[in-house]
Motif scaffolding. Sequence first.
Motif, PDB file in Angstrom:
ATOM      1  N   ALA A  85      68.741  19.227 -43.934  1.00 20.39           N
ATOM      2  CA  ALA A  85      68.635  17.865 -45.834  1.00 20.39           C
ATOM      3  C   ALA A  85      69.910  17.110 -45.872  1.00 20.39           C
ATOM      4  CB  ALA A  85      67.262  19.044 -46.643  1.00 20.39           C
ATOM      5  N   ASN A  86      70.977  18.022 -46.101  1.00 17.31           N
ATOM      6  CA  ASN A  86      71.763  17.151 -47.528  1.00 17.31           C
ATOM      7  C   ASN A  86      73.336  18.296 -47.523  1.00 17.31           C
ATOM      8  OD1 ASN A  86      73.299  16.954 -49.062  1.00 17.31           O
ATOM      9  ND2 ASN A  86      72.479  14.720 -49.676  1.00 17.31           N
ATOM     10  N   ASP A  87      74.317  17.929 -46.516  1.00 14.83           N
ATOM     11  CA  ASP A  87      74.950  18.913 -46.034  1.00 14.83           C
ATOM     12  C   ASP A  87      76.288  18.889 -47.076  1.00 14.83           C
ATOM     13  OD1 ASP A  87      76.234  16.423 -44.828  1.00 14.83           O
ATOM     14  OD2 ASP A  87      76.240  17.930 -43.133  1.00 14.83           O
ATOM     15  N   HIS A  88      76.127  17.780 -48.442  1.00  6.38           N
ATOM     16  CA  HIS A  88      77.260  17.485 -49.175  1.00  6.38           C
ATOM     17  C   HIS A  88      77.577  18.611 -49.388  1.00  6.38           C
ATOM     18  CE1 HIS A  88      80.424  16.029 -51.205  1.00  6.38           C
ATOM     19  NE2 HIS A  88      80.595  14.733 -50.589  1.00  6.38           N
ATOM     20  N   LEU A  89      79.290  19.354 -49.543  1.00  3.68           N
ATOM     21  CA  LEU A  89      79.745  20.044 -50.629  1.00  3.68           C
ATOM     22  C   LEU A  89      78.616  20.282 -51.834  1.00  3.68           C
ATOM     23  CD1 LEU A  89      84.010  20.913 -48.609  1.00  3.68           C
ATOM     24  CD2 LEU A  89      80.718  22.154 -47.847  1.00  3.68           C
ATOM     25  N   ALA A  90      79.399  19.729 -52.171  1.00  2.00           N
ATOM     26  CA  ALA A  90      79.097  19.365 -54.031  1.00  2.00           C
ATOM     27  C   ALA A  90      77.600  19.818 -53.876  1.00  2.00           C
ATOM     28  CB  ALA A  90      79.557  17.146 -54.460  1.00  2.00           C
ATOM     29  N   VAL A  91      76.218  18.565 -53.747  1.00  2.00           N
ATOM     30  CA  VAL A  91      74.508  19.236 -53.479  1.00  2.00           C
ATOM     31  C   VAL A  91      75.115  21.004 -53.274  1.00  2.00           C
ATOM     32  CG1 VAL A  91      73.115  18.880 -52.493  1.00  2.00           C
ATOM     33  CG2 VAL A  91      74.509  17.181 -52.979  1.00  2.00           C
ATOM     34  N   LEU A  92      76.232  21.620 -52.110  1.00  2.00           N
ATOM     35  CA  LEU A  92      75.297  22.734 -51.939  1.00  2.00           C
ATOM     36  C   LEU A  92      75.759  24.094 -52.840  1.00  2.00           C
ATOM     37  CD1 LEU A  92      76.564  22.880 -47.918  1.00  2.00           C
ATOM     38  CD2 LEU A  92      74.023  23.253 -48.389  1.00  2.00           C
ATOM     39  N   ARG A  93      77.362  23.316 -53.614  1.00  2.00           N
ATOM     40  CA  ARG A  93      77.402  24.398 -54.532  1.00  2.00           C
ATOM     41  C   ARG A  93      76.658  24.273 -55.657  1.00  2.00           C
ATOM     42  NH1 ARG A  93      83.201  25.060 -55.509  1.00  2.00           N
ATOM     43  NH2 ARG A  93      82.965  24.796 -53.677  1.00  2.00           N
ATOM     44  N   VAL A  94      76.011  22.861 -55.942  1.00  2.00           N
ATOM     45  CA  VAL A  94      75.057  22.919 -57.260  1.00  2.00           C
ATOM     46  C   VAL A  94      74.347  24.241 -57.270  1.00  2.00           C
ATOM     47  CG1 VAL A  94      73.606  21.930 -58.472  1.00  2.00           C
ATOM     48  CG2 VAL A  94      75.391  20.643 -58.099  1.00  2.00           C
ATOM     49  N   VAL A 104      70.875  27.772 -41.722  1.00  2.00           N
ATOM     50  CA  VAL A 104      72.001  26.666 -41.436  1.00  2.00           C
ATOM     51  C   VAL A 104      71.441  26.897 -39.796  1.00  2.00           C
ATOM     52  CG1 VAL A 104      73.685  26.867 -42.701  1.00  2.00           C
ATOM     53  CG2 VAL A 104      73.665  27.995 -40.090  1.00  2.00           C
ATOM     54  N   VAL A 105      71.561  25.729 -38.886  1.00  2.00           N
ATOM     55  CA  VAL A 105      70.525  25.081 -37.907  1.00  2.00           C
ATOM     56  C   VAL A 105      72.246  24.794 -36.768  1.00  2.00           C
ATOM     57  CG1 VAL A 105      69.000  24.351 -38.193  1.00  2.00           C
ATOM     58  CG2 VAL A 105      70.323  22.914 -38.359  1.00  2.00           C
ATOM     59  N   GLY A 127      67.473  27.524 -35.058  1.00  2.00           N
ATOM     60  CA  GLY A 127      67.641  26.000 -34.091  1.00  2.00           C
ATOM     61  C   GLY A 127      67.464  27.126 -32.837  1.00  2.00           C
ATOM     62  N   VAL A 128      66.843  25.569 -32.523  1.00  2.00           N
ATOM     63  CA  VAL A 128      66.093  26.370 -30.581  1.00  2.00           C
ATOM     64  C   VAL A 128      68.401  26.174 -29.675  1.00  2.00           C
ATOM     65  CG1 VAL A 128      64.426  25.467 -30.825  1.00  2.00           C
ATOM     66  CG2 VAL A 128      66.145  23.935 -30.116  1.00  2.00           C
ATOM     67  N   GLY A 129      68.825  25.670 -29.838  1.00  2.00           N
ATOM     68  CA  GLY A 129      70.386  25.838 -28.792  1.00  2.00           C
ATOM     69  C   GLY A 129      70.828  26.081 -29.930  1.00  2.00           C
ATOM     70  N   LYS A 130      71.265  27.329 -30.201  1.00  2.00           N
ATOM     71  CA  LYS A 130      72.560  28.252 -30.702  1.00  2.00           C
ATOM     72  C   LYS A 130      73.360  28.641 -29.132  1.00  2.00           C
ATOM     73  CE  LYS A 130      70.200  30.673 -33.672  1.00  2.00           C
ATOM     74  NZ  LYS A 130      68.073  30.602 -33.038  1.00  2.00           N
ATOM     75  N   THR A 131      74.422  27.831 -29.594  1.00  2.00           N
ATOM     76  CA  THR A 131      76.038  28.260 -28.315  1.00  2.00           C
ATOM     77  C   THR A 131      76.400  29.640 -28.221  1.00  2.00           C
ATOM     78  OG1 THR A 131      77.576  27.419 -29.325  1.00  2.00           O
ATOM     79  CG2 THR A 131      76.064  25.817 -28.465  1.00  2.00           C
ATOM     80  N   VAL A 132      77.301  30.189 -27.045  1.00  2.00           N
ATOM     81  CA  VAL A 132      77.934  31.453 -27.271  1.00  2.00           C
ATOM     82  C   VAL A 132      78.938  31.431 -28.962  1.00  2.00           C
ATOM     83  CG1 VAL A 132      79.505  32.547 -25.654  1.00  2.00           C
ATOM     84  CG2 VAL A 132      77.154  32.207 -25.225  1.00  2.00           C
ATOM     85  N   ASN A 147      67.487  33.264 -36.755  1.00  2.00           N
ATOM     86  CA  ASN A 147      66.032  33.585 -35.828  1.00  2.00           C
ATOM     87  C   ASN A 147      66.603  32.982 -35.050  1.00  2.00           C
ATOM     88  OD1 ASN A 147      65.529  33.503 -38.861  1.00  2.00           O
ATOM     89  ND2 ASN A 147      64.987  31.638 -39.166  1.00  2.00           N
ATOM     90  N   VAL A 148      65.673  33.933 -33.907  1.00  2.00           N
ATOM     91  CA  VAL A 148      65.384  33.979 -32.526  1.00  2.00           C
ATOM     92  C   VAL A 148      64.849  33.154 -32.214  1.00  2.00           C
ATOM     93  CG1 VAL A 148      65.745  34.593 -30.100  1.00  2.00           C
ATOM     94  CG2 VAL A 148      66.822  35.816 -32.370  1.00  2.00           C
ATOM     95  N   GLU A 149      64.787  32.052 -31.333  1.00  2.00           N
ATOM     96  CA  GLU A 149      63.588  31.218 -31.017  1.00  2.00           C
ATOM     97  C   GLU A 149      62.729  31.081 -29.807  1.00  2.00           C
ATOM     98  OE1 GLU A 149      63.044  27.317 -33.002  1.00  2.00           O
ATOM     99  OE2 GLU A 149      64.446  27.961 -34.178  1.00  2.00           O
ATOM    100  N   SER A 150      63.761  32.005 -29.035  1.00  2.00           N
ATOM    101  CA  SER A 150      63.036  32.424 -27.820  1.00  2.00           C
ATOM    102  C   SER A 150      63.326  33.741 -26.644  1.00  2.00           C
ATOM    103  CB  SER A 150      63.531  31.724 -26.346  1.00  2.00           C
ATOM    104  OG  SER A 150      65.160  30.897 -25.982  1.00  2.00           O
TER     105      SER A 150
END
Length: 456
Positions: A85-94, A104-105, A127-132, A147-150
Amino acid sequence: MAEAPPPCRGQDPSVAALLAVRPALSMHAMDGLVLEDVPLNAIADALGTPTWVMSAGTLRTRYRHLAAAFRATGQAVSIHFAVKANDHLAVLRVLAAEGAGADVVSGGELRRAMAAGIPAGRIVFSGVGKTVVEMQAALRVGIAQINVESAEELELLSIVAQAEGLEAPVALRINPDVDAGTHAKITTGLATNKFGIPYNRAVELYAHAASLPGIRPVGLAMHIGSQIVRMQPYRTAYARLAALVHAIRARGLKVDVLDCGGGLGISYRDETEGAPEALAAAIHTELGGLDTHLAIEPGRWLAGPAGVLLSTVILRKRGYDGMPPFLVLDAAMNDLMRPSLYDAWHGIIPLAAATAAAKEEQVHVVGPVCESGDTFGHDRTLPHMEAGARVALLDCGAYGMVMSSTYNARPLAAQVMVDGSRWAVIRERQTVEELWAADSIPQWVNQTLLPSGGGL
């Protein structure tokens, strides 16, 4: 991640009506539109437009409201902010300072959340497509939950975890086939959506997960969509989740965690905002007696009302005879994509008090990008504005800046955070030169240019 406009309900809300339900905003006779205690014109004077502005106070207030609603039920709930939704470090820190974890996705969001001070033990990876590589990174930092999706993802994660010599804490994300009653592009809990494990396969797959090396099943997860303002879809989905818990435990397996997802909606126009108290009651009623740890993943509800986008009217363009004029802003679809992608409605308020009190008229509000879809609203009822007038587009704190692009070679806008009477730039405006700073031209490309003054 945006919703369709609400059905036509008559005239657009007035400036006064919009301000009445947004306590962080106020209109002062001299200073104009003020966010917390900061005149927005002061920011526009210093930085120009378009500029994003986030309210730290609003983030804190809404987080505390949400947390208090769950405390009142007597049920402990972990709150994981949806970083998408909003990944700015300042937002996350607050939010981290308030006690929030993160949902996270991507591997990038995982690193951002940790860089902002959120420990891996308070982060869940959806997320549906996590890489190795993403799976490896999550396991190595000691993530709280994947969170495993398949079924396919589960098998891959088992292989990765074994190779790493680690154990993956897993929640199976279930698709309950429940209609959230929201826009088709942001519903995630229907059988036709790409998200989650089919409901009728969940018990068998959970049992299979318990037998896989490197996998430690801890519980179930569910997320049915975004911008949800009615509680019935939640109650239906959570009742189905509770039935799964009973069925899995009947197999002699443990279910310790229930991740209830997010999606609580806000009021952009005149909708009834989703109430944290109602969501807390729905979770408590359907899931509170199962002796599990509960978690939620809010994003829009926390961040959306905390942000505005400042813009300036470049020009007022006369429409065809008898049709509304166009107000062309210096903000565009590359800045705020939601209206052009989904016809999403955002309130628009002039920054100057005198302009906000001007006679209302119908106008089309558009941007300068070379696309017919570059619009912020057709037939909008707004105070009369001429070129040079500044406006704030409201409720842009979620899925705003984070979705921006540099289409039409338009640099990313500056970002600011206000906190009481203080404000600071949290991301400088991108320069035009920075747009091509990472570009390179292969040596084998013919670099012969036309002579000066040459033409076609």
